[in-house]
Design an enzyme around this catalytic site. Structure first.
Site, PDB file in Angstrom:
ATOM      1  N   ASP A  28       0.817  -1.218   0.000  1.00  0.00           N
ATOM      2  CA  ASP A  28       0.000   0.000   0.000  1.00  0.00           C
ATOM      3  C   ASP A  28       0.852   1.269   0.000  1.00  0.00           C
ATOM      4  O   ASP A  28       2.085   1.227  -0.051  1.00  0.00           O
ATOM      5  CB  ASP A  28      -0.976  -0.043   1.186  1.00  0.00           C
ATOM      6  CG  ASP A  28      -2.339   0.513   0.823  1.00  0.00           C
ATOM      7  OD1 ASP A  28      -2.435   1.305  -0.121  1.00  0.00           O
ATOM      8  OD2 ASP A  28      -3.330   0.156   1.509  1.00  0.00           O
ATOM      9  N   TRP A  61      -2.204   3.960  -5.601  1.00  0.00           N
ATOM     10  CA  TRP A  61      -3.364   4.637  -6.134  1.00  0.00           C
ATOM     11  C   TRP A  61      -3.079   6.119  -6.273  1.00  0.00           C
ATOM     12  O   TRP A  61      -2.075   6.629  -5.787  1.00  0.00           O
ATOM     13  CB  TRP A  61      -4.592   4.413  -5.257  1.00  0.00           C
ATOM     14  CG  TRP A  61      -4.303   4.170  -3.816  1.00  0.00           C
ATOM     15  CD1 TRP A  61      -4.212   2.949  -3.201  1.00  0.00           C
ATOM     16  CD2 TRP A  61      -4.020   5.138  -2.797  1.00  0.00           C
ATOM     17  NE1 TRP A  61      -3.904   3.110  -1.877  1.00  0.00           N
ATOM     18  CE2 TRP A  61      -3.784   4.435  -1.604  1.00  0.00           C
ATOM     19  CE3 TRP A  61      -3.940   6.530  -2.778  1.00  0.00           C
ATOM     20  CZ2 TRP A  61      -3.481   5.071  -0.394  1.00  0.00           C
ATOM     21  CZ3 TRP A  61      -3.632   7.170  -1.583  1.00  0.00           C
ATOM     22  CH2 TRP A  61      -3.415   6.444  -0.418  1.00  0.00           C
ATOM     23  N   GLY A  62      -3.981   6.805  -6.928  1.00  0.00           N
ATOM     24  CA  GLY A  62      -3.766   8.230  -7.163  1.00  0.00           C
ATOM     25  C   GLY A  62      -3.204   8.445  -8.551  1.00  0.00           C
ATOM     26  O   GLY A  62      -2.902   7.497  -9.281  1.00  0.00           O
ATOM     27  N   ASP A  92     -10.149   3.465  -3.563  1.00  0.00           N
ATOM     28  CA  ASP A  92     -10.876   2.272  -3.106  1.00  0.00           C
ATOM     29  C   ASP A  92     -12.279   2.192  -3.704  1.00  0.00           C
ATOM     30  O   ASP A  92     -12.997   3.187  -3.796  1.00  0.00           O
ATOM     31  CB  ASP A  92     -10.999   2.284  -1.581  1.00  0.00           C
ATOM     32  CG  ASP A  92      -9.707   1.858  -0.898  1.00  0.00           C
ATOM     33  OD1 ASP A  92      -8.716   1.575  -1.615  1.00  0.00           O
ATOM     34  OD2 ASP A  92      -9.686   1.808   0.340  1.00  0.00           O
TER      35      ASP A  92
END
Ligand code: NAG
Ligand code: NAG
Ligand code: NAG
Ligand code: NAG
Ligand code: NAG
Ligand code: NAG
Ligand code: NAG
Ligand code: NAG
Ligand code: NAG
Length: 435
Positions: free
Chosen positions: A154, A196-197, A217
């Protein structure tokens, strides 16, 4: 030398003139999208060893293992907040009191592989130890000592620039290299990047890992699904063997989706070749959701052994082609597969709709041929399509998945002469087949 065998001819040619190209994790595992389970969507931090074993047993008894689901993955919150005196990660001594080695052994004994969660920064997203500056040590703990097979990595609590002095790629390279060091001595590990992003991870992720999250998410509701489908509709080319866009875990059966939406969710994720990680409380799962998750004709395309491509839109539908619209993504999709051209029609409207397309709008279809039609949800052969196909009264947010197989030349005398009329020309120079 072992890694060389995976490089393929093109890279071997490069060896003559260039430095050895880092081949990332094209290491023999994760050639196909991972099929399995992840604890986050259904349980968040309320996890323990018994839940994992119960889940694995349910995956067997519900027929999910037989359908190909292979990984049982723990998400965040499995660790103690503090590392050991010597800096090692410590599993929660209450919730994982038998130890992680015991748990992975039990999971392996049930015929599954076991996945674990970590973070590239100081802390995980729920505040447990991250692996920054502990990459080698943690890789050894998780995969050599404890026997895990898969890492979801993550993106929370990233160190200041003057500490890390790395960009996004360098940040993930640290764990990727640590995993590569274990490849020969321990085993190859599946590396699931969770960057992410807006980081364009689809451009570089394949050099470091096997899958990469492309969006934030997922939520158990249609607007979330629609926006993920929309975003990924523009980057389908990034997906192939050993590396793929990850559309996030499956939310089927968690409330918030109609049955039709659940089918659309599963179809889009599977045919876009995303990993398929179930995020449902399996103790409460209903037979209709199990039936969706075990649709073998759809799963076969997700795991296609000769054709790794994702489906892509050939027409957007209610909006002009190449329009980005989080609520109304592309509706008409197709892609190649081992046994023919696969089509996905998605009714993004809030009301029933008829959907129509000309076969040759899909680049995989040959003009002048007819096609047998297999419906991958009703599991029926639905006759032959010539030139075009109409599906009537598709429910709101519903899906149709079809496999079209070449069935020979179309009959003579179909008008217009050319399905693709632009520039269609007779030998004597006359334009023909216009409409
Ligand atoms: C965890 O480590 C911090 C910092 O070293 C310390 O203040 C805290 O007391 C430790 N917590 C536990 C539960 O040991
Ligand atoms: C796990 O621990 C339990 C309880 O200590 C023990 O009975 C079992 O044999 C262990 N299983 C494995 C696979 O190590
Ligand atoms: C999972 O489902 C079981 C059976 O309905 C229920 O007892 C349990 O509370 C559920 N767990 C969660 C976290 O929803
Ligand atoms: C293609 O057809 C064969 C034979 O029915 C089947 O075993 C295989 O899974 C199919 N492949 C795909 C990608 O659907
Ligand atoms: C998305 O598409 C709908 C339907 O065509 C349209 O009403 C809406 O304005 C579009 N939204 C954006 C942001 O373009
Ligand atoms: C489908 O083909 C017909 C006949 O060639 C043509 O008139 C029509 O415009 C085509 N429709 C689409 C959406 O391509
Ligand atoms: C194919 O035929 C089956 C059985 O008649 C039917 O249920 C299904 O809706 C048909 N599929 C399409 C796309 O029309
Ligand atoms: C669909 O194709 C058939 C030939 O199979 C043709 O007769 C019909 O006009 C086409 N429909 C449309 C709307 O283009
Ligand atoms: C050119 O060829 C087409 C198709 O064979 C035929 O229909 C047409 O009459 C020809 N035109 C001329 C001027 O010969």
């Amino acid at each position: 030398m072992k890694r060389l065998s995976h490089i393929g001819t093109a890279a071997v040619v490069c060896l003559c003139t260039m430095p050895i190209v880092v081949q990332g994790l094209n290491n023999g595992v994760a050639k196909f999208p991972a099929l399995g389970y992840n604890t986050w969507n259904a349980y968040q931090c309320n996890i323990d060893q018994d839940l994992l074993i119960t889940t694995a047993q349910l995956m067997k008894s519900l027929g999910l293992q037989a359908a190909g689901y292979e990984y049982v993955n723990i998400d965040d919150c499995w660790a103690m907040k503090n590392r050991s005196a010597t800096g090692e990660l410590v599993a929660d001594t209450t919730r994982f009191s038998r130890g992680m080695k015991n748990l992975t052994s039990q999971i392996h004994d049930l015929g599954f592989k076991a996945g674990i969660y970590g973070d590239s920064g100081w802390f995980t997203c729920a505040g447990y130890p991250g692996s920054f500056d502990h990459e080698e040590q943690d890789a050894q703990t998780l995969f050599e000592d404890w026997g895990f097979d898969y890492l979801k990595y993550d993106n929370c609590a990233i160190p200041f620039d003057d500490i890390i002095r790395q960009g996004i790629v360098g940040k993930h390279q640290r764990m990727s290299s640590a995993l590569q060091n274990l490849e020969e001595t321990v085993k190859p590990i599946v590396f699931s990047l969770c960057q992410w992003g807006w980081s364009q991870v689809w451009l570089w992720g394949a050099t470091l890992g096997h899958s990469w999250r492309t969006t934030g998410d997922i939520g158990p509701n249609w607007p979330s699904l629609a926006s993920i489908i929309n975003f990924n509709s523009f980057i389908t080319q990034a997906t192939g063997y050993y590396g793929r866009n990850d559309l996030d875990m499956l939310q089927l059966g968690n409330g918030g989706l109609t049955f039709e939406e659940a089918k659309s969710h599963f179809t889009a994720w599977a045919l876009m070749k995303s990993p398929l990680l179930i995020g449902t409380n399996l103790s409460a799962i209903t037979p209709d959701i199990v039936e969706i998750l075990t649709n073998r004709e759809i799963l076969a395309i997700n795991q296609d052994s000769v054709e790794p491509s994702s489906i892509s839109p050939f027409r957007w539908g209610i909006n002009p082609d190449w329009t980005s619209n989080d609520s109304f993504p592309a509706q008409y999709w197709s892609g190649p597969s081992q046994n023919g051209t696969v089509f996905m029609l998605l009714n993004t409207l809030d009301e029933p709709a008829d959907m129509f397309f000309n076969l040759t709008e899909s680049p995989w279809i040959r003009a002048g041929r007819e096609y047998s039609v297999r419906d991958l949800w009703s599991h029926t052969d639905n006759g032959t399509a010539i030139r075009n196909l109409t599906v009537s009264a598709m429910p709101p947010h519903g899906v149709v998945a079809l496999l079209l197989k070449d069935a020979g030349n179309e009959p003579d005398g179909i008008y217009p002469q050319c399905a693709v009329w632009s520039q269609c020309t007779a030998e004597n120079g006359t334009l023909v087949g216009g409409n």
